[in-house]
Design an enzyme around this catalytic site. Structure first.
Site, mmCIF file in Angstrom:
data_model
loop_
_atom_site.group_PDB
_atom_site.id
_atom_site.type_symbol
_atom_site.label_atom_id
_atom_site.label_comp_id
_atom_site.label_asym_id
_atom_site.label_seq_id
_atom_site.Cartn_x
_atom_site.Cartn_y
_atom_site.Cartn_z
ATOM 1 N N THR A 4 53.420 36.603 34.876
ATOM 2 C CA THR A 4 53.841 35.502 35.749
ATOM 3 C C THR A 4 54.863 34.580 35.095
ATOM 4 O O THR A 4 54.953 34.507 33.855
ATOM 5 C CB THR A 4 52.602 34.653 36.118
ATOM 6 O OG1 THR A 4 52.988 33.495 36.864
ATOM 7 C CG2 THR A 4 51.876 34.159 34.868
ATOM 8 N N ASP A 5 55.608 33.858 35.938
ATOM 9 C CA ASP A 5 56.531 32.841 35.433
ATOM 10 C C ASP A 5 55.779 31.636 34.857
ATOM 11 O O ASP A 5 56.346 30.829 34.129
ATOM 12 C CB ASP A 5 57.494 32.388 36.535
ATOM 13 C CG ASP A 5 56.806 31.850 37.779
ATOM 14 O OD1 ASP A 5 55.576 32.040 37.916
ATOM 15 O OD2 ASP A 5 57.487 31.255 38.635
ATOM 16 N N TYR A 21 45.696 29.420 33.954
ATOM 17 C CA TYR A 21 46.239 30.663 34.511
ATOM 18 C C TYR A 21 47.369 31.194 33.635
ATOM 19 O O TYR A 21 47.371 32.357 33.229
ATOM 20 C CB TYR A 21 46.737 30.412 35.936
ATOM 21 C CG TYR A 21 47.535 31.560 36.516
ATOM 22 C CD1 TYR A 21 46.966 32.827 36.659
ATOM 23 C CD2 TYR A 21 48.858 31.374 36.930
ATOM 24 C CE1 TYR A 21 47.689 33.876 37.194
ATOM 25 C CE2 TYR A 21 49.585 32.420 37.464
ATOM 26 C CZ TYR A 21 48.997 33.665 37.594
ATOM 27 O OH TYR A 21 49.728 34.704 38.114
ATOM 28 N N ALA A 66 44.448 40.905 39.240
ATOM 29 C CA ALA A 66 44.407 39.718 38.386
ATOM 30 C C ALA A 66 43.683 38.602 39.114
ATOM 31 O O ALA A 66 43.496 38.653 40.338
ATOM 32 C CB ALA A 66 45.825 39.258 38.037
ATOM 33 N N LYS A 99 47.400 34.677 31.369
ATOM 34 C CA LYS A 99 48.386 35.747 31.577
ATOM 35 C C LYS A 99 49.201 36.000 30.307
ATOM 36 O O LYS A 99 49.572 37.140 30.014
ATOM 37 C CB LYS A 99 49.303 35.400 32.752
ATOM 38 C CG LYS A 99 48.600 35.370 34.103
ATOM 39 C CD LYS A 99 47.968 36.708 34.486
ATOM 40 C CE LYS A 99 48.994 37.709 34.952
ATOM 41 N NZ LYS A 99 48.363 38.983 35.417
#
Length: 306
Positions: free
Chosen positions: A110-111, A133, A69, A137
Site C-alpha cells: 500500500t501507499d 495498517y 489482507a 504492510k
C-alpha cells in the site's frame, strides 16, 4: 500450462484479477477465499500456516498472488494482532511455501507505508508509516523479501472497481451519504477535502499484474518493489462531486478542510509508477469512465433508499 494461485480471490482486487487471468489461453487459475468462498474457490485460512503449506504443495502453482489482507486502517489500529496475522505472518507462510515449489510470489502492499509529506514516492523511497495498517504492510513487505528471492511487492493506492457492496471501496462507500444528502429531507454531507488520493481501477491493476505474470512465465520475473497508481489526484470531496454527477444526483456536499479520521492518515502518498512503465507495463482508465462502469453494474437506487 501456466498455473496461478490467487489468494483472496473473493475481494475487490481478487475478483478483478481472476476475471483478467481467466481470459488467458493456456493459463489455469486456482482461486482461494476465506470469508466469501464460492463454488469456484478453494476455502483457505491464510492464518493457518500448515493449511497454506498443504495448499501450495497440492496445487503446485507457478506463481502466487497475495491479494488477501486486512486493509481497514481503523480495524488495524484497534486489532494489531489481526493485522499482523493477515498482513505479515500469512505473507511469510505463503512466500515460504511458494519458494519450496519454485513459484514466484507477488504480494500486494500500500501507499500507506509512506507518511505523505514528500510525494511523489519512488519504489526505493524511505518508508515512514503513520498508522498500524501502514506498519503492518511494511512488515509484510519485509516478510516477503526475507522469505524468498523469487518474489515481488506491488504497492497500490486507493482501489475501486466492481463491487458486491458499497463498503468494499472507500470510493463507493461515499454513495449512501451522497444519496441521502440529495433526498428531500437530506442534510449536507461533509466530505474530507484534506487528504489527496489517487483512485485506481481494479481491472487496470489486474491488467498490470497479468503483464507481470507474463514476464515470469517467459523466464523474466520482476523482483524487489514496484508501484502502480492512477494519475488523477483528488480528495474525497472531489470524488463525491464526481460520483454525484455520475449518479445524476443534486447532492448537498460540504468540503471538510481538516482531517476528521480517528486513525491518522497521510496527506499525499502519490506513488511513482516509473519502474513498471519503463518495462512497458501499465493501463489507466479515466476515473469518470471507470466509475460509471462500476455504478452501471450495481443497483444503487434500491440500495441507497433502504
Amino acid at each position: 500450462m501456466f498455473k496461478v494461485a490467487v489468494i483472496g480471490a473473493s475481494g475487490l482486487l481478487g475478483r478483478a484479477l481472476v476475471d483478467e487471468l481467466a481470459q488467458q489461453a493456456g493459463w489455469q487459475v486456482v482461486a482461494t477465499a476465506f470469508s466469501r468462498p464460492g463454488p469456484n474457490t478453494v476455502a483457505l485460512d491464510i492464518r493457518d500456516a500448515r493449511a497454506v503449506e498443504q495448499f501450495v504443495e497440492r496445487e503446485a502453482p507457478d506463481a502466487l498472488v497475495i491479494a488477501a489482507a486486512e486493509r481497514r486502517p481503523d480495524v488495524c489500529e484497534h486489532n494489531p494482532a489481526l493485522a499482523r496475522a493477515l498482513n505479515v505472518d500469512a505473507v511469510r507462510s505463503l512466500a515460504t511455501a511458494a519458494t519450496l515449489r519454485g513459484a514466484w510470489t507477488l504480494s500486494i502492499s500500500t501507499d500507506y507505508v509512506f507518511d505523505g509529506t514528500h510525494p511523489p514516492y519512488q519504489h526505493d523511497s524511505a518508508p515512514a508509516p503513520l498508522n498500524a495498517y501502514g506498519r503492518s504492510k511494511l512488515e509484510g513487505e519485509r516478510a516477503l523479501t526475507e522469505s524468498t528471492d523469487l518474489g515481488c511487492v506491488l504497492r497500490l493506492p486507493l482501489l475501486y472497481g466492481p463491487i458486491v457492496d458499497w463498503a468494499e471501496s472507500a470510493v463507493t462507500s461515499l454513495v449512501p451519504a451522497i444519496a441521502a444528502s440529495a433526498s428531500r429531507e437530506g442534510k449536507a454531507a461533509a466530505m474530507d477535502a484534506w487528504a489527496i488520493r489517487y483512485p485506481t481501477f481494479t481491472p487496470d491493476v489486474a491488467f498490470v499484474i497479468r503483464q507481470m505474470l507474463e514476464r515470469h512465465a517467459h523466464g523474466d520475473a520482476i523482483g524487489g518493489i514496484v508501484q502502480w497508481s492512477g494519475d488523477e489526484p483528488m480528495n474525497k470531496y472531489e470524488i463525491a462531486v464526481r460520483l454525484a454527477e455520475a449518479l445524476q444526483l443534486d447532492a448537498q456536499l460540504t468540503p471538510q478542510p481538516t482531517p476528521t479520521d480517528a486513525t491518522p492518515r497521510p496527506h499525499n502518498c502519490h506513488l511513482a509508477s516509473d519502474r513498471l512503465e519503463a518495462l512497458g507495463i501499465g493501463r489507466r482508465t479515466s476515473f469518470d469512465v471507470a466509475i460509471r462502469q462500476v455504478l452501471a453494474a450495481f443497483p444503487w437506487q434500491g440500495e441507497t433508499a433502504a
